[in-house]
Structure formats: C-alpha cells, structure tokens
Design a protein around this motif. Structure first.
Motif, mmCIF file in Angstrom:
data_model
loop_
_atom_site.group_PDB
_atom_site.id
_atom_site.type_symbol
_atom_site.label_atom_id
_atom_site.label_comp_id
_atom_site.label_asym_id
_atom_site.label_seq_id
_atom_site.Cartn_x
_atom_site.Cartn_y
_atom_site.Cartn_z
ATOM 1 N N GLN A 19 0.835 -1.293 -0.039
ATOM 2 C CA GLN A 19 0.223 -0.144 -0.074
ATOM 3 C C GLN A 19 0.738 1.276 -0.098
ATOM 4 N N ILE A 20 1.976 1.185 0.889
ATOM 5 C CA ILE A 20 2.837 2.468 0.676
ATOM 6 C C ILE A 20 3.389 2.617 -0.680
ATOM 7 N N GLY A 21 3.688 1.445 -1.141
ATOM 8 C CA GLY A 21 4.595 1.548 -2.429
ATOM 9 C C GLY A 21 3.341 2.262 -3.607
ATOM 10 N N ILE A 22 2.291 1.830 -3.469
ATOM 11 C CA ILE A 22 0.976 2.191 -4.273
ATOM 12 C C ILE A 22 0.884 3.616 -4.128
ATOM 13 N N TRP A 23 0.776 4.214 -2.874
ATOM 14 C CA TRP A 23 0.678 5.714 -2.382
ATOM 15 C C TRP A 23 1.827 6.527 -3.310
ATOM 16 N N ILE A 24 2.841 5.779 -3.063
ATOM 17 C CA ILE A 24 4.206 6.685 -3.705
ATOM 18 C C ILE A 24 3.976 6.650 -5.214
ATOM 19 N N THR A 119 0.695 -5.361 -9.090
ATOM 20 C CA THR A 119 0.356 -5.565 -7.766
ATOM 21 C C THR A 119 -1.046 -5.350 -7.355
ATOM 22 N N PRO A 120 -1.454 -6.041 -6.497
ATOM 23 C CA PRO A 120 -2.974 -5.889 -5.954
ATOM 24 C C PRO A 120 -3.370 -4.231 -5.745
ATOM 25 N N GLY A 121 -4.239 -3.835 -6.373
ATOM 26 C CA GLY A 121 -4.787 -2.364 -5.946
ATOM 27 C C GLY A 121 -4.034 -1.259 -6.643
ATOM 28 N N ALA A 122 -2.917 -1.682 -7.667
ATOM 29 C CA ALA A 122 -2.341 -0.593 -8.278
ATOM 30 C C ALA A 122 -3.119 -0.045 -9.487
ATOM 31 N N LEU A 123 -3.636 -0.796 -10.144
ATOM 32 C CA LEU A 123 -4.358 -0.408 -11.073
ATOM 33 C C LEU A 123 -5.466 0.438 -10.884
ATOM 34 N N ARG A 124 -6.186 0.096 -9.710
ATOM 35 C CA ARG A 124 -7.219 0.696 -9.454
ATOM 36 C C ARG A 124 -7.006 2.182 -9.069
ATOM 37 N N MET A 125 -5.822 2.322 -8.218
ATOM 38 C CA MET A 125 -5.261 3.523 -7.717
ATOM 39 C C MET A 125 -4.918 4.388 -8.836
ATOM 40 N N MET A 126 -4.268 3.800 -10.188
ATOM 41 C CA MET A 126 -3.775 4.576 -11.193
ATOM 42 C C MET A 126 -5.266 5.184 -11.773
ATOM 43 N N VAL A 127 -6.416 4.521 -11.804
ATOM 44 C CA VAL A 127 -7.608 5.132 -12.267
ATOM 45 C C VAL A 127 -8.206 6.252 -11.511
ATOM 46 N N VAL A 129 -6.114 8.069 -9.766
ATOM 47 C CA VAL A 129 -5.393 9.215 -9.942
ATOM 48 C C VAL A 129 -5.623 9.914 -11.367
ATOM 49 N N LEU A 130 -6.128 9.212 -12.318
ATOM 50 C CA LEU A 130 -6.441 9.891 -13.570
ATOM 51 C C LEU A 130 -7.784 11.041 -13.288
ATOM 52 N N VAL A 131 -8.729 10.517 -12.499
ATOM 53 C CA VAL A 131 -9.861 11.374 -11.870
ATOM 54 C C VAL A 131 -9.364 12.692 -11.232
ATOM 55 N N VAL A 132 -8.396 12.219 -10.426
ATOM 56 C CA VAL A 132 -8.121 13.446 -9.215
ATOM 57 C C VAL A 132 -7.263 14.410 -10.244
ATOM 58 N N ALA A 133 -6.436 13.964 -10.882
ATOM 59 C CA ALA A 133 -5.646 14.767 -11.665
ATOM 60 C C ALA A 133 -6.308 15.672 -12.551
#
Length: 442
Positions: A19-24, A119-127, A129-133
């Motif tokens: 999770q830390i890696g995904i946030w970074i 890794t688990p959750g990485a692609l979901r987080m990227m999606v 980020v696209l919206v937030v950005a």
C-alpha cells in the motif's frame, strides 16, 4: 496465484508494504499528469524510489510480474531505438544521444513500472489518480484565469511552472497551461467511462467522473487547442464503437447510461457554453473560424509553417527512405527550435524521416499489437475489460493529437502508451505461468 491477477489488480491493496508503494507511485503518476515536463527535481527521486521498491518486490517474489510477450515487444522497441540512435550518431546527428533516451532508455524504465502495476490495487489507484488529476488541472486552470482577471488575489494564487499565458480575443479565449496536454487523454477516458461503466462495475463514483469531465471541458473550451477540441468531439464516437465489442450482458447493463450521457452531455455543454459566453464573451462562430484556420495551409501562419515542415521532412526522408537519417538528425531547410533543432511538431513525419520506413513500420506494429490485445480484453468484459476500453479510447485520441505535437517524446507523456500495456500485462499474466517469474505468463 496467476489466475487471480487480473481481478486483484483492480482491487484495493491488502498489505501495508504494497500500500505504501502504491501511494508513492500514485503521487509520481499524479505529478506526471498535473505537472508534466517540469519539477523533475521532485519526480526523479520519486521515480528512483518507486523503481527501488519494484526491485525489492522482484527479489522477494523471485521475479518480476511481467509477461514474456510484453518483455519481447519492449526489447524490440529498445533495440530499434538503439539502432537508429547509433545510425544518427554515426552521421553526426546532434540529437542522437538525446533521442536515444526517449526511444531506448525510457521504455526499459516503463517496463519496470508495468511490473509494479501488476500488484494488487495498483491499477485501481491509477484510475483514481486519472480522475483526481483531471479535477486538479481544471481547478488550477480556473485559479489562473481568476487571478488574471483580478477575481483571485495574488496571495491565493500558486504560480506553478506551467508556462501559463492567456489571451482574450473577439469571441474566444486562448489559455495555455502545460497540463492541458494531459486532457488529450483524460477527457476521452472520462467520456468513455461515463458511457460504458455500469454503476455496479464503476471503479469511481459517477458523480466524480462528471465533476472531472466538466472541469476538463470548461478548460478545454478556453484553451483554443484544435486537437483538444477535436478529440473531445471524437471520444463519444470511439467509445460507442469499442462498446460494441463488450459482451452482450455488459452492453445491456450500460445501455441506459449511454442514453443518459447522450442526453445529458449536450445540455450540460450548452449550459457551460452560456456561462463562458457571459463570463468571457465566448461565441460559437469565432471558435469554429479559429478551428478552420488550423487547416488553411495557404494562408494561416501556423498551418503554412506545418506545411513547409511536412515538405522538408518528406524531402529529407526521400534521401534515405528505408533506414532514414537516424535519430537526432536535422532536416535541411527547417529549424523549429535552436535548442533542439532535431525536434518537429509533425511527430509521425519526423519519425519517418529519422527511422525510415523500416523503423516506422516497427513502431506501428507495436502500436498495432497494443490495440489488438486491448480489443481482446474488451471482448471478455468484466472490470478489466471496461477499464481497458476507456484507456484505449484515451490512448487513441492522444495518439491522434500527437501527430501535430511531439508529446510522446517526453517521459511524462509516455505513460499514454504504457498504461494500456500495463493492463495487457495483467491480463496476459492471468493466463498461464512463464519462466520470467512468479505469475508471469507465456
């Protein structure tokens, strides 16, 4: 297990370390979207940290989560880049080494990032980020406009390094902020998501998708960027065409939201247009006239320049049609930039001049493979298929706009190519094992 990778990649992370890696990684991705081609002193350490975490993850799992087909295509691109970099250097091309980084080094970096995205959750987080950005780009654009017109005090405006400038003309406004280029992908991505993601399968609540899209459309309408206006108009068409590939059940599930979008979008845009008209005097006729001038190759300054650039690149390519002049070479008779005289706005024509027909076909084959694999994933449906559909729409629109501006020759924009590859890698890794490491596919 390999069989669960495709599902897990779009699920929330389960462990603190990943999770830390995904946030970074999410922070780095956000900065690439929101502050492209600037603040490299911040991004470089973040990139190094992300790559280090991916390397540690590879050691822990005794391999990278990479499918060997993805690796093979990437290595082909790297090899091709090296060949034409050395060809350019052998002919004394001043930009050979510079372009070598674009075509040989950065694909290797992105290959490692693709492994991290499995890794688990990485692609979901990227999606997310696209919206937030997208919202961040819209908010910053609004703050800059309000600062210029005197509504926002200087103490509340943050002057980021975005090459901000604005011009007010009769019937339209022309604003430039570097991050507007990210909207070439983000607007089509959001349009596709709103048209194809059923509420039960949406990775982001629809209200946030609408907020992001409206903020992006408002800024696009004030940008006077012809390519951006064009892809905004084409994105519903691309989304509808690719939607036909979804399984019947998923097409049926999204039928209602398609009609809702097709009814709501014109009304919303009309309301937004009225607001811009009363606030800045924006009118349809001057905007249409501005759009047409971009294709007036006999009279309009910018269009005439691009016509001359095209003819010079064509003449340079004709001297070596098969192998080109090598990366970093300069076409005789045309200098676009004194700092980078080998860089040209007509990026695909420049690629033909630099890499010749052989190199051009290799890169075209790579893009063709990405599109073909993405279409296979879309046909399977589920969350990965829906996400791939929206990403493919965004990437196709960005590639269309890239024909007139060399965005993909910058590291901060190359994710547009490698994000669909990351989805393809996840899907391929879910098929069957491969010698490249735990969970990799063949």
């Amino acid at each position: 297990m390999p069989e669960t990778i495709a599902t897990d990649a779009l699920s929330p992370p389960r462990a603190r370390g990943p999770q830390i890696g995904i946030w970074i990684s999410a922070l780095l991705f956000f900065l690439m979207l929101f502050l492209p081609a600037s603040y490299q002193a911040i991004k470089a350490p973040l990139l190094a940290l992300v790559l280090a975490m991916i390397a540690l993850q590879a050691l822990a799992h005794r391999g990278l989560q990479l499918h060997r087909t993805v690796v093979a295509w990437t290595m082909l691109m790297v090899f091709t880049g090296l060949v034409f970099m050395f060809r350019g250097a052998a002919h004394g091309a001043p930009g050979a080494l510079k372009m070598g980084g674009v075509y040989a080094l950065w694909p290797l970096v992105y290959l490692l990032l693709i492994a991290g995205a499995a890794t688990p959750g990485a692609l979901r987080m990227m999606v997310r980020v696209l919206v937030v950005a997208t919202i961040a780009v819209g908010v910053y654009g609004a703050s800059y406009i309000m600062y210029v017109v005197g509504v926002l005090p200087a103490s509340l405006y943050i002057p980021l390094e975005q090459n901000q400038r604005i011009g007010f003309y009769q019937g339209f406004v022309e604003i430039n902020i570097d991050s507007i280029a990210s909207l070439l992908f983000l607007i089509p991505f959001l349009v596709s998501a709103l048209m194809t993601w059923p509420r039960t399968e949406a990775l982001i609540p629809r209200r946030w998708l609408w907020i992001a899209l409206l903020s992006a459309i408002a800024l696009a309408a004030l940008s006077a960027r012809r390519a951006l206006l064009l892809v905004a108009l084409l994105s519903p068409v691309f989304a509808l065409l690719l939607r036909q590939l979804l399984p019947t059940a998923e097409k049926r599930a999204s039928r209602r939201i398609v009609w809702q979008f097709l009814l709501a979008a014109p009304l919303t845009i009309a309301g937004l247009w009225l607001a811009l008209h009363f606030a800045f005097g924006v009118s349809l006729s001057p905007v249409v006239d501005m759009f047409r001038r971009g294709f007036a190759f006999q009279s309009y300054g910018r269009a005439v320049e691009r016509k001359e650039m095209f003819l010079n690149l064509l003449a340079g390519w004709a001297k070596s049609p098969l192998l080109g002049s090598g990366q970093g070479a300069i076409a005789p008779g045309w200098i676009r930039s004194q700092e980078q005289p080998w860089a040209y706005e007509l990026s695909y024509m420049a690629l033909l001049f630099h890499a010749g027909l052989l190199g051009f076909l290799v890169y075209t084959a790579g893009v063709g493979w990405i599109i073909t694999m993405a279409l296979r994933i879309i046909r399977e449906g589920n969350r990965l298929g829906l996400c791939t559909l929206s990403v493919l729409v965004g990437s196709l629109c960005f590639l269309l706009a890239n024909a007139a501006d060399p965005y993909l020759e910058k590291f901060d924009y190359m994710w547009v190519i490698f994000l669909p590859v990351a989805l393809i890698n996840v899907w391929l890794c879910s098929q069957r094992p491969s010698p490249l490491g735990h969970g990799a596919g063949s």
